[in-house]
Design an enzyme around this catalytic site. Structure first.
Site, PDB file in Angstrom:
ATOM      1  N   ARG A  38       0.397  -1.163  -0.084  1.00  0.00           N
ATOM      2  CA  ARG A  38      -0.113   0.015   0.117  1.00  0.00           C
ATOM      3  C   ARG A  38       1.239   1.464   0.305  1.00  0.00           C
ATOM      4  O   ARG A  38       0.248   2.049   0.413  1.00  0.00           O
ATOM      5  CB  ARG A  38      -1.103   0.538   1.309  1.00  0.00           C
ATOM      6  CG  ARG A  38      -1.911  -0.959   1.325  1.00  0.00           C
ATOM      7  CD  ARG A  38      -3.233  -1.003   0.488  1.00  0.00           C
ATOM      8  NE  ARG A  38      -3.220  -2.394  -0.007  1.00  0.00           N
ATOM      9  CZ  ARG A  38      -2.973  -3.907  -0.623  1.00  0.00           C
ATOM     10  NH1 ARG A  38      -2.328  -3.661  -1.577  1.00  0.00           N
ATOM     11  NH2 ARG A  38      -3.388  -4.999  -0.323  1.00  0.00           N
ATOM     12  N   SER A  49     -10.319  -0.520   3.743  1.00  0.00           N
ATOM     13  CA  SER A  49      -9.595  -0.671   4.468  1.00  0.00           C
ATOM     14  C   SER A  49      -9.061   0.246   5.373  1.00  0.00           C
ATOM     15  O   SER A  49      -8.979   1.528   4.655  1.00  0.00           O
ATOM     16  CB  SER A  49      -8.699  -1.698   4.480  1.00  0.00           C
ATOM     17  OG  SER A  49      -8.496  -3.327   3.423  1.00  0.00           O
ATOM     18  N   GLU A  74      -4.700   3.596   6.790  1.00  0.00           N
ATOM     19  CA  GLU A  74      -4.205   2.691   5.093  1.00  0.00           C
ATOM     20  C   GLU A  74      -5.218   3.783   3.949  1.00  0.00           C
ATOM     21  O   GLU A  74      -4.565   4.809   3.489  1.00  0.00           O
ATOM     22  CB  GLU A  74      -5.080   1.711   5.053  1.00  0.00           C
ATOM     23  CG  GLU A  74      -4.997   1.142   3.044  1.00  0.00           C
ATOM     24  CD  GLU A  74      -5.100  -0.646   2.894  1.00  0.00           C
ATOM     25  OE1 GLU A  74      -4.914  -0.788   3.409  1.00  0.00           O
ATOM     26  OE2 GLU A  74      -5.935  -0.920   1.482  1.00  0.00           O
TER      27      GLU A  74
END
Ligand SMILES: Cc1cc2nc3c(=O)[nH]c(=O)nc-3n(C[C@H](O)[C@H](O)[C@H](O)COP(=O)(O)OP(=O)(O)OC[C@H]3O[C@@H](n4cnc5c(N)ncnc54)[C@H](O)[C@@H]3O)c2cc1C
Length: 296
Positions: free
Chosen positions: A164, A213, A284
């Protein structure tokens, strides 16, 4: 000379995010070609305007008071996709679903993992998006990055993609992406994408307004969702934001959530996970505007 995109003022951003919260962009533009994007970035740089770019807003929280920046949303040819041999060529603003549709029609496999990631090719580069063990960096050939100095093609290695994360700097916009796919059949692609989507529907709140998320999964131990669930937070709400009863690493907009509500739920989840597991969760979801989580 390239045409110059219209720059609008005070444009509401909530409708451009999947969670549906947040205030307006001070300036907003929709460049449609690489030349227009370059002109726009040069114009903003000359005026020292801060720059932000949004894709489908599927991993974004926008400050309730808005964003004092020029926000760009890639449109026109920067939001299209086509296949060239075994290469899927996508504009930075093209939705993953459009890319998958083109790949399937051409009988190319390898992009099915992205079908349930409700973002764009460019947002996927920025986030190194991934699912089911495959990430952008596994299929990416290169990307066209535009900044105030113009466009240049950057290899997957230069993008520094990890979990990520990419090393794109502020003001750098992904205008185009090339993915390397493999020969398959439209039927096989369709079947694989449908099966991945079914797995997702079984475990995630796919029919609610969320931003994907909330926290990254820390390496090694249990996932963020598992820890938040163990703290008894499933269904816990503040204002209009609740920890998803289906998957604890999602926050749902139960109808009238503000970004401040989402941040308050995130802060509570972080505090409780730190207390119970000694783990400091890292968010995130990306922030637009002066947002931050309170220190632990
Ligand atoms: C229901 C749901 C499920 C999800 N599942 C997954 C999943 O399985 N795996 C996963 O990785 N993610 C998942 N996500 C999160 C999200 O879809 C991904 O992070 C996606 O890649 C974000 O793309 P976007 O275009 O919507 O970017 P946005 O959310 O609009 O922006 C995210 C970040 O990317 C930047 N950005 C966007 N476009 C560009 C561009 N062209 N150039 C440079 N920077 C850009 C933004 O500035 C911001 O920092 C999910 C989200 C939802 C709502």
């Amino acid at each position: 000379m390239a045409s110059f995109p219209v720059v609008e003022e005070n444009v509401a951003l909530a409708r451009y995010t999947t969670i549906g919260t947040g205030g307006p962009a001070r300036w907003f533009a929709r460049p449609e070609t690489v030349d227009e994007l370059h002109e726009l970035l040069r114009w903003a740089s000359e005026r020292e305007l801060p720059l932000e770019v949004i894709g489908l807003g599927s991993n974004l929280l926008v400050h309730d008071a808005g964003v004092e920046a020029l926000v760009e949303k890639l449109s026109g040819e920067l939001a299209t996709a086509h296949v060239d041999g075994e290469t899927l060529v996508m504009g930075g603003g093209a939705a993953n679903a459009v890319g998958l549709h083109r790949a399937r029609a051409a009988g190319l496999g390898g992009f099915e993992f992205a079908s349930a990631i409700p973002g764009t090719a460019g947002g996927g580069v920025r986030m190194n998006a991934g699912a089911y063990g495959v990430e952008w960096r596994d299929v990416l050939i290169d990307a066209v990055i535009v900044d105030a100095f113009g466009p240049r093609t950057v290899s997957v290695e230069e993008l520094g993609l990890s979990y990520r994360h990419s090393n794109l700097a502020p003001g750098q916009v992904v205008a185009g992406v090339r993915f390397r796919l493999q020969p398959s059949t439209p039927e096989a692609v369709k079947e694989r994408a449908a099966s991945l989507l079914a797995q997702r529907k079984a475990t995630q709140p796919t029919n609610k307004r969320t931003f994907g998320s909330v926290f990254k999964n820390p390496g090694g131990g249990p996932g963020a969702g598992r820890m938040i669930e163990s703290c008894g937070l499933k269904g816990h709400g503040i204002g209009g934001a609740i920890v998803s009863p289906r998957h604890a690493n999602f926050i749902e907009n139960a109808g009238s959530a503000t970004t401040a509500d989402c941040i308050a739920v995130m802060a509570e989840a972080r505090r409780r996970v730190r207390e119970q597991f000694g783990v400091e969760l890292e968010h995130e979801v990306q922030f637009l505007g002066p947002l931050e989580l309170p220190p632990l």
